[in-house]
Design a protein around this motif. Structure first.
Motif, mmCIF file in Angstrom:
data_model
loop_
_atom_site.group_PDB
_atom_site.id
_atom_site.type_symbol
_atom_site.label_atom_id
_atom_site.label_comp_id
_atom_site.label_asym_id
_atom_site.label_seq_id
_atom_site.Cartn_x
_atom_site.Cartn_y
_atom_site.Cartn_z
ATOM 1 N N ILE A 116 0.858 -1.179 0.000
ATOM 2 C CA ILE A 116 0.000 0.000 0.000
ATOM 3 C C ILE A 116 0.898 1.234 0.000
ATOM 4 O O ILE A 116 1.910 1.277 0.705
ATOM 5 C CB ILE A 116 -0.978 0.002 1.196
ATOM 6 N N ILE A 117 0.558 2.209 -0.828
ATOM 7 C CA ILE A 117 1.332 3.439 -0.993
ATOM 8 C C ILE A 117 0.417 4.584 -0.582
ATOM 9 O O ILE A 117 -0.617 4.827 -1.221
ATOM 10 C CB ILE A 117 1.799 3.610 -2.447
ATOM 11 N N VAL A 118 0.791 5.280 0.488
ATOM 12 C CA VAL A 118 -0.112 6.234 1.124
ATOM 13 C C VAL A 118 0.455 7.650 1.036
ATOM 14 O O VAL A 118 1.593 7.901 1.447
ATOM 15 C CB VAL A 118 -0.355 5.865 2.599
ATOM 16 N N GLY A 119 -0.362 8.562 0.525
ATOM 17 C CA GLY A 119 -0.066 9.982 0.598
ATOM 18 C C GLY A 119 0.933 10.458 -0.424
ATOM 19 O O GLY A 119 1.091 9.903 -1.512
ATOM 20 N N GLY A 120 1.643 11.508 -0.051
ATOM 21 C CA GLY A 120 2.501 12.248 -0.942
ATOM 22 C C GLY A 120 2.068 13.708 -0.907
ATOM 23 O O GLY A 120 0.982 14.042 -0.426
ATOM 24 N N ARG A 121 2.914 14.567 -1.408
ATOM 25 C CA ARG A 121 2.608 15.990 -1.322
ATOM 26 C C ARG A 121 1.350 16.332 -2.112
ATOM 27 O O ARG A 121 1.251 16.083 -3.306
ATOM 28 C CB ARG A 121 3.793 16.815 -1.824
ATOM 29 N N ARG A 122 0.371 16.860 -1.394
ATOM 30 C CA ARG A 122 -0.943 17.250 -1.945
ATOM 31 C C ARG A 122 -1.679 16.059 -2.551
ATOM 32 O O ARG A 122 -2.504 16.216 -3.440
ATOM 33 C CB ARG A 122 -0.790 18.375 -2.964
ATOM 34 N N GLU A 123 -1.403 14.876 -2.050
ATOM 35 C CA GLU A 123 -2.113 13.670 -2.484
ATOM 36 C C GLU A 123 -2.766 13.040 -1.259
ATOM 37 O O GLU A 123 -2.113 12.377 -0.453
ATOM 38 C CB GLU A 123 -1.152 12.680 -3.151
ATOM 39 N N PHE A 124 -4.057 13.228 -1.107
ATOM 40 C CA PHE A 124 -4.781 12.765 0.071
ATOM 41 C C PHE A 124 -5.472 11.435 -0.241
ATOM 42 O O PHE A 124 -6.700 11.304 -0.140
ATOM 43 C CB PHE A 124 -5.799 13.824 0.513
ATOM 44 N N ASN A 125 -4.669 10.447 -0.620
ATOM 45 C CA ASN A 125 -5.224 9.193 -1.113
ATOM 46 C C ASN A 125 -4.168 8.098 -0.998
ATOM 47 O O ASN A 125 -3.032 8.341 -0.591
ATOM 48 C CB ASN A 125 -5.689 9.353 -2.572
ATOM 49 N N TYR A 126 -4.547 6.896 -1.400
ATOM 50 C CA TYR A 126 -3.610 5.773 -1.423
ATOM 51 C C TYR A 126 -3.917 4.884 -2.616
ATOM 52 O O TYR A 126 -4.978 4.962 -3.238
ATOM 53 C CB TYR A 126 -3.648 4.980 -0.111
ATOM 54 N N GLU A 127 -2.963 4.013 -2.938
ATOM 55 C CA GLU A 127 -3.127 3.033 -4.000
ATOM 56 C C GLU A 127 -2.315 1.796 -3.643
ATOM 57 O O GLU A 127 -1.599 1.780 -2.630
ATOM 58 C CB GLU A 127 -2.702 3.597 -5.362
ATOM 59 N N PHE A 128 -2.427 0.764 -4.486
ATOM 60 C CA PHE A 128 -1.754 -0.499 -4.202
ATOM 61 C C PHE A 128 -0.822 -0.888 -5.349
ATOM 62 O O PHE A 128 -1.056 -0.544 -6.510
ATOM 63 C CB PHE A 128 -2.778 -1.632 -4.012
ATOM 64 N N TYR A 129 0.240 -1.625 -4.982
ATOM 65 C CA TYR A 129 1.074 -2.304 -5.960
ATOM 66 C C TYR A 129 1.032 -3.801 -5.622
ATOM 67 O O TYR A 129 1.180 -4.174 -4.455
ATOM 68 C CB TYR A 129 2.528 -1.823 -5.921
ATOM 69 N N PRO A 130 0.876 -4.690 -6.613
ATOM 70 C CA PRO A 130 0.634 -4.364 -8.015
ATOM 71 C C PRO A 130 -0.797 -3.879 -8.235
ATOM 72 O O PRO A 130 -1.703 -4.247 -7.487
ATOM 73 C CB PRO A 130 0.890 -5.701 -8.727
ATOM 74 N N TYR A 154 5.194 11.897 4.475
ATOM 75 C CA TYR A 154 5.732 10.654 5.020
ATOM 76 C C TYR A 154 4.944 10.248 6.278
ATOM 77 O O TYR A 154 5.512 10.127 7.380
ATOM 78 C CB TYR A 154 7.227 10.774 5.346
ATOM 79 N N PRO A 155 3.639 10.013 6.138
ATOM 80 C CA PRO A 155 2.865 9.573 7.316
ATOM 81 C C PRO A 155 3.437 8.279 7.873
ATOM 82 O O PRO A 155 3.979 7.450 7.134
ATOM 83 C CB PRO A 155 1.453 9.378 6.751
ATOM 84 N N PHE A 156 3.326 8.109 9.196
ATOM 85 C CA PHE A 156 3.806 6.885 9.834
ATOM 86 C C PHE A 156 2.761 5.783 9.646
ATOM 87 O O PHE A 156 1.615 5.944 10.054
ATOM 88 C CB PHE A 156 4.050 7.103 11.324
ATOM 89 N N LEU A 157 3.174 4.674 9.033
ATOM 90 C CA LEU A 157 2.305 3.517 8.816
ATOM 91 C C LEU A 157 2.871 2.316 9.553
ATOM 92 O O LEU A 157 4.067 2.039 9.461
ATOM 93 C CB LEU A 157 2.227 3.167 7.322
ATOM 94 N N HIS A 158 2.002 1.604 10.261
ATOM 95 C CA HIS A 158 2.394 0.343 10.888
ATOM 96 C C HIS A 158 1.273 -0.672 10.677
ATOM 97 O O HIS A 158 0.103 -0.365 10.948
ATOM 98 C CB HIS A 158 2.644 0.520 12.390
ATOM 99 N N LEU A 159 1.637 -1.855 10.196
ATOM 100 C CA LEU A 159 0.680 -2.953 10.065
ATOM 101 C C LEU A 159 0.483 -3.579 11.436
ATOM 102 O O LEU A 159 1.443 -4.019 12.073
ATOM 103 C CB LEU A 159 1.195 -3.986 9.070
ATOM 104 N N LEU A 160 -0.773 -3.667 11.879
ATOM 105 C CA LEU A 160 -1.097 -4.186 13.208
ATOM 106 C C LEU A 160 -1.413 -5.678 13.146
ATOM 107 O O LEU A 160 -1.785 -6.195 12.087
ATOM 108 C CB LEU A 160 -2.277 -3.417 13.790
ATOM 109 N N PRO A 161 -1.297 -6.393 14.262
ATOM 110 C CA PRO A 161 -1.541 -7.844 14.261
ATOM 111 C C PRO A 161 -2.959 -8.244 13.882
ATOM 112 O O PRO A 161 -3.180 -9.387 13.512
ATOM 113 C CB PRO A 161 -1.228 -8.254 15.710
#
Length: 543
Positions: free
Chosen positions: A173-187, A213-220
């Motif tokens: 999962i790819i989250v955010g970016g400058r002035r990008e309030f969204n996410y997308e997936f690879y592939p 660079y939001p902090f992302l952590h995958l939870l159990p």
């Protein structure tokens, strides 16, 4: 897989003296210069499973200090500095040989993000200018034939200052970016689209932003912890739904770029009856620091850490004071579960020429200690590491540190903090020779392990073994840039029986992580830790 029974051989315990799990003496660790110059300033780093480290900078500031091999050159009409460039902006460093070779990167990866796929391929996303939608991959090889592969315009939108997280199903999962309030997936699939994330729009400060660079952590439980600016949520990415909105961090001061604190998910301990997920966020710069620094006023950085247990019915932040205020500090989980904090500044914030008062002393945070005993100040480095520096844990327990370039271009003279092309290491206290008597050494382990499957690890300890202070940990190597180690995590695995194989050699039974939500599939560093002293790691593939 090796089979074993879950029986502890009590006779071992009678043969060994009790060893305190808090074995550190006054040792403050040690710094050492590895390379005076690798030709680039290491803005981004990733350890690969062949014990090589890929590092890269940006392509749009002019020539680096290392040439491309064989007279190659890079022609890019979109480059804002040098359209015909015969220098490299990425290198591959060999840990064992302490050597490096140049790599070819075409599109600009400035302030980009990355994650390693289950097969060991580094997927690297975004950047600036002609690289803002680029996808780059690097697959490790055993010779000098591997190099970057690039797919310009693969991403659905611009990803500059975004964050990546590997998921339980092997996607990213790819989250955010400058002035990008969204996410997308690879592939991506044929029906892929960007998905709105309201938290990012709500946390954008006027002028300062502070949610990049939001902090992302995958939870159990499979959800994501997402922290931006001062706010955080538990997020179900499968349903695009906020599961819970957590309280704001109490001081209401921003922690993400450009304020630039750091964050870790504390080690997940499968030996506990209930798997708790605790997150720590440390450092940063007060609100408005960037604009003040631009006008020549450098304010003190933040000296606090916030810690939160997201499993609580009503999670709340507990604040702690660091011994040294710090912005742009890197936080890395060490093999024994301690957290190392290093690099950064005591005044100002991230950005060109906006930091002062380098913080050269490392600090160790011990999560399991009493609050007043958690922080220990370590040795000081002789080299400031400011904006655009990075650090990663490597196989033998050392920490590799590089980069620092707070200037628009490489600048070595007439400035307070010259561009640093060197590569150094920090050896934590556990590597001191005084611990050789209890330091384990892995003799053998299965190269492939499965979820919930039993396997064994053979290891040697020179003098004596105390089972009560023995653990086996898995560490996922991070993609580190801009003070955040993406995808970093540690799992303390459940242990079974221990038996003696020879005078100083033992075999311990271990159970693989119970679910992909706890440890996504892929390559991990496996450490044996005895009396708080880790072995060097062996690579294992979890699948």
């Amino acid at each position: 897989m090796t089979t074993f029974t879950f029986t502890i051989f009590i006779s071992l315990l009678y043969l060994t003296p009790t060893i305190s799990s808090q074995t550190y003496s006054g040792n403050q660790g040690q710094w050492q210069l590895l390379q005076p110059s690798i030709g680039i300033s290491a803005m981004h780093m990733q350890l690969l499973h062949n014990n090589k480290v890929i590092m890269f900078d940006r392509t749009d500031f002019g020539a680096s200090n290392i040439s491309l091999p064989g007279g190659q050159c890079r022609d890019d009409p979109n480059d804002t500095a040098l359209q015909h460039d015969c220098t490299a902006h990425s290198v591959l460093y060999d840990i064992g040989q302490n050597t490096f070779r140049p790599l070819t990167i075409q599109t600009d990866p400035w302030c980009s993000s990355g994650a390693v796929l289950p097969d060991g391929t580094l997927v690297q996303t975004g950047g600036y200018n002609d690289g803002d939608r680029s996808l780059r991959t690097f697959s490790p090889c055993n010779d000098d034939s591997c190099d970057w592969n690039e797919e310009p315009n693969y991403l659905l939108t611009r990803r500059w200052y975004a964050t990546n997280q590997i998921l339980p199903d092997g996607r990213v999962i790819i989250v955010g970016g400058r002035r990008e309030f969204n996410y997308e997936f690879y592939p991506r699939s044929s029906s892929s689209s960007t998905i709105w994330l309201e938290l990012l729009r709500q946390t954008k400060d006027q002028g300062d932003e502070n949610n990049l660079y939001p902090f992302l952590h995958l939870l159990p439980d499979g959800n994501l912890f997402i922290f931006a600016n001062t706010r955080s949520i538990l997020f179900d990415y499968k349903q695009n739904a906020v599961v819970k909105e957590l309280p704001e961090i109490p001081d209401n001061e921003p922690r993400n770029y450009p304020s630039t604190g750091s964050s870790v998910l504390l080690p997940l301990d499968e030996n506990q009856p209930f798997l708790e997920a605790e997150i720590v966020v440390c450092g940063g710069a007060p609100r408005g620091s960037r604009m003040l620094a631009e006008s020549g006023s450098f304010v003190e950085t933040l000296g606090t850490c916030g810690r939160i247990n997201v499993n609580d019915a009503n999670p709340n932040w507990v604040m702690e004071d660091m011994p040294l205020p710090r912005a742009m500090g890197d936080m890395l989980i060490l093999p024994n579960g301690d957290v190392l904090i290093l690099n950064g500044v005591g005044l100002g914030t991230a950005g060109w020429e906006l930091g002062r008062n380098p913080v050269t002393a490392a600090v160790i945070y011990r999560p399991s200690e009493l609050p007043e005993r958690r922080f220990r100040v370590m040795a000081e480095s002789k080299r400031p590491r400011l904006y655009h520096s990075s650090a990663i844990l490597i196989t033998d327990g050392r920490v590799l540190v590089g980069g620092s370039n707070p200037h628009v271009a490489y600048n070595f003279t007439g400035v307070d903090f010259p561009t640093d092309l060197s590569l150094a290491e920090f050896s934590p206290p556990y590597l001191a020779s005084e611990y050789e008597a209890v330091r384990p050494r892995i003799v053998s382990v299965d190269e492939s392990i499965g979820y919930g499957e039993r396997f064994s690890v053979a290891f040697a300890v020179p003098e004596y073994l105390d089972y009560s202070v023995l653990s086996v940990t898995l560490v996922a190597p991070s993609f580190t840039t801009h003070s955040f180690a993406m995808n970093q995590r540690m799992v303390m695995m459940r242990l079974g029986g221990v038996r003696r194989l020879a005078l100083d050699t033992y075999e311990v039974g271990v159970v693989g992580p119970s679910a992909a939500e706890i440890a996504p599939p892929g390559y991990y560093l496996l450490f044996v830790v005895h009396a708080n002293i880790p072995s060097s790691a062996m690579w294992v593939k979890l699948q």
